[in-house]
Scaffold this active site. Structure first.
Site, PDB file in Angstrom:
ATOM      1  N   ASP A 277       6.046  24.510 -21.934  1.00 14.45           N
ATOM      2  CA  ASP A 277       5.210  24.861 -20.792  1.00 14.45           C
ATOM      3  C   ASP A 277       5.585  23.971 -19.619  1.00 14.45           C
ATOM      4  OD1 ASP A 277       3.262  26.327 -19.498  1.00 14.45           O
ATOM      5  OD2 ASP A 277       1.623  25.023 -20.126  1.00 14.45           O
TER       6      ASP A 277
ATOM      7  N   HIS B 165      -1.240  24.385  -7.892  1.00 14.86           N
ATOM      8  CA  HIS B 165      -1.964  24.017  -9.117  1.00 14.86           C
ATOM      9  C   HIS B 165      -1.876  22.505  -9.367  1.00 14.86           C
ATOM     10  CE1 HIS B 165      -3.500  23.967 -13.194  1.00 14.86           C
ATOM     11  NE2 HIS B 165      -2.367  23.429 -13.621  1.00 14.86           N
TER      12      HIS B 165
ATOM     13  N   ARG C 287      -7.255  12.668  -9.606  1.00 15.78           N
ATOM     14  CA  ARG C 287      -6.826  11.424  -8.950  1.00 15.78           C
ATOM     15  C   ARG C 287      -7.395  11.468  -7.526  1.00 15.78           C
ATOM     16  NH1 ARG C 287      -2.599  12.843 -12.396  1.00 15.78           N
ATOM     17  NH2 ARG C 287      -1.722  14.218 -10.829  1.00 15.78           N
TER      18      ARG C 287
ATOM     19  N   GLU D  90      -0.321  32.430 -16.421  1.00 18.70           N
ATOM     20  CA  GLU D  90       1.083  32.014 -16.436  1.00 18.70           C
ATOM     21  C   GLU D  90       2.001  33.216 -16.678  1.00 18.70           C
ATOM     22  OE1 GLU D  90       2.056  28.567 -18.704  1.00 18.70           O
ATOM     23  OE2 GLU D  90       0.117  27.584 -18.366  1.00 18.70           O
TER      24      GLU D  90
ATOM     25  N   ASP E 208      -2.500  30.760 -21.222  1.00 21.11           N
ATOM     26  CA  ASP E 208      -2.400  29.477 -21.928  1.00 21.11           C
ATOM     27  C   ASP E 208      -3.774  28.807 -21.942  1.00 21.11           C
ATOM     28  OD1 ASP E 208      -1.138  27.365 -23.204  1.00 21.11           O
ATOM     29  OD2 ASP E 208      -0.700  26.335 -21.323  1.00 21.11           O
TER      30      ASP E 208
ATOM     31  N   TYR F 262      -5.385  13.385 -23.458  1.00 19.95           N
ATOM     32  CA  TYR F 262      -4.023  13.622 -22.951  1.00 19.95           C
ATOM     33  C   TYR F 262      -3.273  12.383 -22.447  1.00 19.95           C
ATOM     34  CZ  TYR F 262      -4.382  13.442 -17.826  1.00 19.95           C
ATOM     35  OH  TYR F 262      -4.492  13.029 -16.536  1.00 19.95           O
TER      36      TYR F 262
ATOM     37  N   SER G  67      -2.943  30.912 -27.655  1.00 16.38           N
ATOM     38  CA  SER G  67      -2.352  31.311 -26.379  1.00 16.38           C
ATOM     39  C   SER G  67      -1.975  32.771 -26.544  1.00 16.38           C
ATOM     40  CB  SER G  67      -1.099  30.493 -26.041  1.00 16.38           C
ATOM     41  OG  SER G  67      -1.281  29.129 -26.323  1.00 16.38           O
TER      42      SER G  67
ATOM     43  N   THR H 133       0.331  27.049 -14.909  1.00 17.58           N
ATOM     44  CA  THR H 133      -0.649  27.819 -14.142  1.00 17.58           C
ATOM     45  C   THR H 133      -0.109  28.139 -12.752  1.00 17.58           C
ATOM     46  OG1 THR H 133      -2.318  26.554 -15.291  1.00 17.58           O
ATOM     47  CG2 THR H 133      -3.053  27.823 -13.387  1.00 17.58           C
TER      48      THR H 133
END
EC number: 3.7.1.2
Lengths: 416, 416
Positions: free
Chosen positions: B127, B134, B143, B202, B234, B245, B258, B350
């Site tokens: 991916d 995105h 952030r 996607e 996805d 993550y 998916s 995405t």
């Protein structure tokens, strides 16, 4: 069942107590094999000649390119096959192969004369990051010692998806990868051969029986799905990794080649080496709790061989140095309903013990190049050089019986 | 070649200019199919009856569970098959099928009466993260807007390995995943059903001809290796993702399911929709430079259907909103020698356009729950609820010809 009528040297990884499974390349075809001492045992002919009768094995199951269809049969079948092979080859066997020279010559081949092939078609490969010392070492180098472990690390076995296409069998030479690096913070990235090529000492486990999408494997039944283990070298390009990995994880730094040892040693063969793991604090969530011992006391070592054949052992680690064990990893991986398939592989992540001679990567052993390793020929290594061969071995010993994996060996060729 | 003797509605995605490839489940077996209008075309029988003679096709190539062996033959073969199918079904065809009722009844099936199956066995799934809007949106939320893109983002197409086992065909319902979440920063993580279930709009491309380990695909020859494209959902569990993550990327947040659209539309069929991409500043490294147009003007849309069947279109995006195109992604993926295999899939990440109605995930559309979507039944959506069906569609239109992908549809069932 203690001895085979095949002579097995004391230092062999493959006594009759082992009975691993692998694939031999045979002209344009393949056959499944086991191994005792220095002999590969052709399971296709063993079946054809009637030695495996009554075990519910489909015809031709051992004449395929991969073990996937066999291991998908599940432990009730594969364990019986392993036990039957032990019965056929034990000292007091009454199965008749020992006295049948014609059959013996067809079935038993000197391992020096066979070519091993990748034992399974790996659908998905997942790499965990489950050795605390390794995660701590990397955290110290890239962040700081007071916050070396990320907040999630002791709550879940951190893992990520890797590339299966580039997993190859021991002995497959490969070229140093090229890629983007950013040696200077204030200048744009550059492109060229990786300068910081590293090994990672890992164990991989192979899924036997699969699951359907939506099913979760528990820590209690995880062992039913773990067919066996291999030693695994998860090559890493540290300079590519540093530049690419935030925010979505390692990619080109890891997918250029990974090497697997040829013989899958079953979980059952490793039973004698079970040992307790570390106490887990903070307490884990219920789906990660487990009963019994699921760590394994398996000695691991890594050597670097120069082109002239001089060898230096650079790491002596042990599979027991895991914070998260395999049943926890598998329970975590599937708790969201993710399905697993026969032949999928999951690896431990780099296995580093508490002492510096037990670290499982050059990044840690030479501590970012600050503590180079002295080689027998007078050169030094901060990372792996062109022409170097990295050799990893693993074995357990208990009550005078040694069960091992053989070796996984890979030579680095210069960039093309 | 403009029209088929099969009637095709003006709004159909499948005129004779398309000729996609898919797999139909047929009792205990499968056959490869193409599609014109509302008819699935059985390629196995088309071959058996002699309509595909002279195209160097192995016997039985269309009777397999997956298209892998067919697409591995490479463009010189697969393009000729596609062109032959067009010739057989064009208005003025002299191939004789139109007049042969017996053959027609065996070969042409109403799509309402066939069950589509996953078209390829996906070896590895990668991916990417290649839509700037995105990446910017996510960066703003997690952030800050001044540093929304990571420093590497405009130097390389950021990507990561995903899970192929859990990629399923359109129409496969699935259960809301469970997993660890950490709703409160100062409290331990909790376990339970995902609360922030999201789609990701996607496009996926499927590798045809593969490469050997060590080979690099260039931006110039990348198109030889891209067999075709699908629309791809996805699914993402945002709460699981946030907690797991760092530092190794998404894992359980993405691998529970998916969904892929059933018909692979060939790269050749999409030729009319080629369009230029954004100017890339900073200048990319030479291996990422490309000639010609490799972006595609393909309209994409996402709708949420409630259990009562009321539908709301929540996104209208376009595949052209990519910073990095497919030939750059493939060149990057293999520049380190990583091999690709027929059936491997790579997805765009995405796809979000510049306007808020063009965003490709609920995370962005409802902006972390701050801008809920109003549904026709008076309820609102911040993320996806149990019972919701998410439907994605894609198509291009040029000179009065519409070529599309059909839809990818998936319903969320409650956690088990």
């Amino acid at each position: 069942m203690n001895k085979s009528w095949i002579a097995v040297a004391a230092e062999s990884d493959f006594p009759i107590q082992n009975i691993p499974f692998g694939i031999v390349k045979n002209g344009n075809g393949w056959y499944a094999a086991s191994r005792i001492g220095e002999y590969a045992i052709n399971l296709a002919i063993l079946q054809e000649k009637g030695y495996l009768k009554g075990l519910s094995l489909p015809d031709g199951i051992f004449e395929r390119q991969y073990l996937n269809d066999f291991i998908a049969l599940g432990k009730p079948v594969t364990n019986k096959v392993r036990e039957r092979i032990q019965r056929i080859f034990e000292e007091e066997s009454k199965d008749g192969l020992r006295g049948n020279t014609v059959h013996r010559n067809k079935i038993m081949k000197d391992v020096k004369n066979v070519t091993m092939s990748l034992p399974v078609q790996i659908g998905d490969y997942t790499d965990f990051y489950s050795s605390e010392q390794h995660a701590f070492n990397v955290g110290c180098m890239f962040r700081d010692p007071d916050n070396a472990l990320m907040p999630n690390w002791k709550h879940l076995p951190v893992g990520y998806h890797g590339r299966s296409s580039s997993i190859v069998i021991s002995g497959t030479d490969f070229h140093r990868p090229k890629g983007q690096q950013k040696p200077n913070a204030n200048e744009p990235p550059v492109f060229g051969p990786c300068k910081l090529l590293d090994f990672e000492l890992e164990m991989g486990f192979i899924i036997g029986k699969g699951t359907e999408l939506g099913d979760a494997i528990t820590t209690t039944n995880a062992s039913d799905h773990i067919f066996g283990l291999c030693v695994f070298n998860d090559w890493s390009a540290r300079d590519l990794q540093k530049w690419e990995y935030v925010p979505l994880g390692p990619f080109l730094a890891k997918n250029f080649a990974s090497h697997l040892s040829p013989w899958i040693v079953t979980l059952e063969a490793l039973e004698p080496f079970k040992t307790s793991g570390p106490s887990q604090d903070p307490k884990v969530l219920p789906y990660l709790e487990y009963k019994g011992d699921h760590h394994y006391d398996i000695e691991l070592e890594v050597a670097i061989e120069t082109e002239k054949g001089e060898s230096k052992t650079v790491s002596q680690s042990n599979f027991k140095y895991m914070y998260w064990n395999m049943v926890q990893q598998l329970a975590h991986h599937t708790v969201n309903g993710c399905n697993v398939r026969p032949g999928d592989m999951m690896a431990s992540g780099t296995i580093s013990g508490p002492e510096s001679h037990q670290y499982g990567s050059m990044l840690e052993i030479a501590w970012q190049g600050t503590k180079p390793v002295q080689m027998p020929d007078g050169t030094e290594r901060k990372f792996i050089q062109d022409g170097d061969t990295v050799v990893m071995k693993g074995f357990g010993t208990k009550d005078g019986v040694r069960i091992g994996f053989g070796e996984v060996r890979a030579k680095v060729l210069p960039s093309t």
